[in-house]
Design an enzyme around this catalytic site. Structure first.
Site, PDB file in Angstrom:
ATOM      1  CB  SER A 175      98.619  29.761  47.093  1.00 54.60           C
ATOM      2  OG  SER A 175      97.303  29.425  46.725  1.00 54.60           O
ATOM      3  CG  ASP A 309      94.059  28.107  53.634  1.00 55.90           C
ATOM      4  OD1 ASP A 309      93.230  28.472  52.770  1.00 55.90           O
ATOM      5  OD2 ASP A 309      95.282  28.077  53.424  1.00 55.90           O
ATOM      6  CG  HIS A 338      95.332  30.921  51.206  1.00 60.00           C
ATOM      7  ND1 HIS A 338      95.670  29.584  51.167  1.00 60.00           N
ATOM      8  CD2 HIS A 338      95.585  31.394  49.943  1.00 60.00           C
ATOM      9  CE1 HIS A 338      96.097  29.261  49.961  1.00 60.00           C
ATOM     10  NE2 HIS A 338      96.065  30.347  49.198  1.00 60.00           N
TER      11      HIS A 338
END
Length: 363
Positions: A175, A309, A338
């Site tokens: 991320s 996502d 995610h």
């Protein structure tokens, strides 16, 4: 030590001795400040007796249980540069007998979505509970340490102070950790990076993503209203908090127990305030993809996007794939979310291990 069932080589002992000395030194310095509450660390009294009240004092002799002779304690308690040149070894891997990757000089650094921050008034990261070990790095001088820039500089500062310059690195980011990884490679081109694995990378247009459009107003303008309910919830008994977390995560097929423990930090106002502050900066600062840095390091990068996502949608995957057709840019076909740490951490870890093993055997 061996007679007592401890299986440690001299190198591991020197590292541990250095950690104990640093922990003692920090505790002693904290206690020397006027008006501060008394602090302690693990084996403080024993260390105080050995070091003679001075963290820089070198005792005359320590017995080396591996060599069977006496030796100067510079190997453990000194500040010499030799310690910094030691090879970084995964002791758990040694103990289990697992086969290591070719060329054991590689070091793996994982950057995840959010760090678990200390109280915002501290200005530096604290030692783990109980005082054992040392802080990752001294970052009192870093400005805005809980912001995006401060987090990038913190990771670089850690590498500069704790990792030899010629150490080969494999960076793994998830991320916002992918954005941090790219910034590290941009700001410190001297790093010996073999590969960077970027999982579900939020490296562009975060505020324009489906999830970003929903949360940006809350994170940037309304996050303060969340502090009061979190403050009130913090007074609940731990068992009630745990039950609440389990209820929220009940929809997961195989929730990771570590996720439940970590989620309990969200009952802390300090933690929530720092997380939301960091997230608000991500919405404002992660805008344009840094194609220049990607182009310069393309052969070192592995991108892994998700099909559904909402932080980095498939559209972003298709666009970066078009811009960098020769890049190693993959699309998840396993339906992993995610936030894979909630229920697919083992699956993801096994997959990345296979990737890295394959990469290192071909180098």
């Amino acid at each position: 030590m061996k007679d007592r069932g401890h299986n440690r080589d001299p190198k591991q002992c020197r590292v541990k001795l250095k950690e104990l000395r640093q922990a003692y030194q920090k505790t002693r310095e904290a206690n020397s400040r006027s008006g501060s509450e008394p602090q302690t660390c693990r084996f403080y009294d024993e260390l105080h007796a050995i070091l003679g009240g001075s963290a820089t004092t070198t005792p005359a002799v320590l017995f080396d249980s591996f060599n069977g002779d006496g030796g100067n304690t510079e190997a453990g308690f000194g500040d010499e540069e030799d310690d910094d040149e030691e090879e970084v070894v995964d002791s758990s891997q040694q103990a289990s007998g697992e086969t290591s990757f070719p060329d054991s000089q590689e070091l793996f650094l994982t950057l995840d979505l959010e760090p678990v921050p200390p109280e915002p008034t501290q200005g530096c990261l604290l030692d783990p509970a109980g005082g054992e070990g040392t802080s990752d790095t001294d970052i009192k001088e870093l400005e805005d340490v809980f912001g995006l820039h401060g987090q990038i500089e913190h990771k670089l500062d850690f590498l500069r102070k704790n990792v030899p310059k010629d150490m080969k690195l494999v960076l793994i980011g998830h991320s916002i950790g992918c954005y941090i990884t790219l910034e590290m490679m941009k700001r410190a081109s001297e790093l010996q990076v073999l590969r960077s694995v970027l999982l579900f990378p939020t490296i562009e247009r975060m505020a324009q993503s489906p999830q970003g459009k929903l949360l940006t107003p809350v994170l940037c303008k309304l996050r303060y209203i969340l502090y009061m309910p979190v403050y009130l919830l913090s007074f609940l008994p731990e068992r009630v908090k745990t039950s609440m977390v389990r209820f929220v995560l009940r929809g997961l097929k195989c929730p990771d127990e570590a996720s439940i423990v970590t989620s309990l930090n969200l009952f802390s106002v300090d933690c929530v305030a720092n997380v939301l502050y960091m997230a608000s900066q991500e919405m404002m600062k992660v805008v344009e993809r840094d194609s220049t840095t990607i182009k310069q390091n393309l052969k070192k990068l592995i991108f892994y996007y998700g099909v559904a996502d909402n932080w980095c949608p498939q559209q972003y995957f298709e666009e970066i794939k078009m811009d960098f057709p020769d890049g190693d840019i993959r699309l998840c076909e396993k339906g992993i979310r995610h936030a894979f740490v909630l229920d697919a951490s083992r699956e993801m870890a096994a997959m990345i291990t296979d990737w890295v093993q394959d990469i290192l055997t071909r180098l």
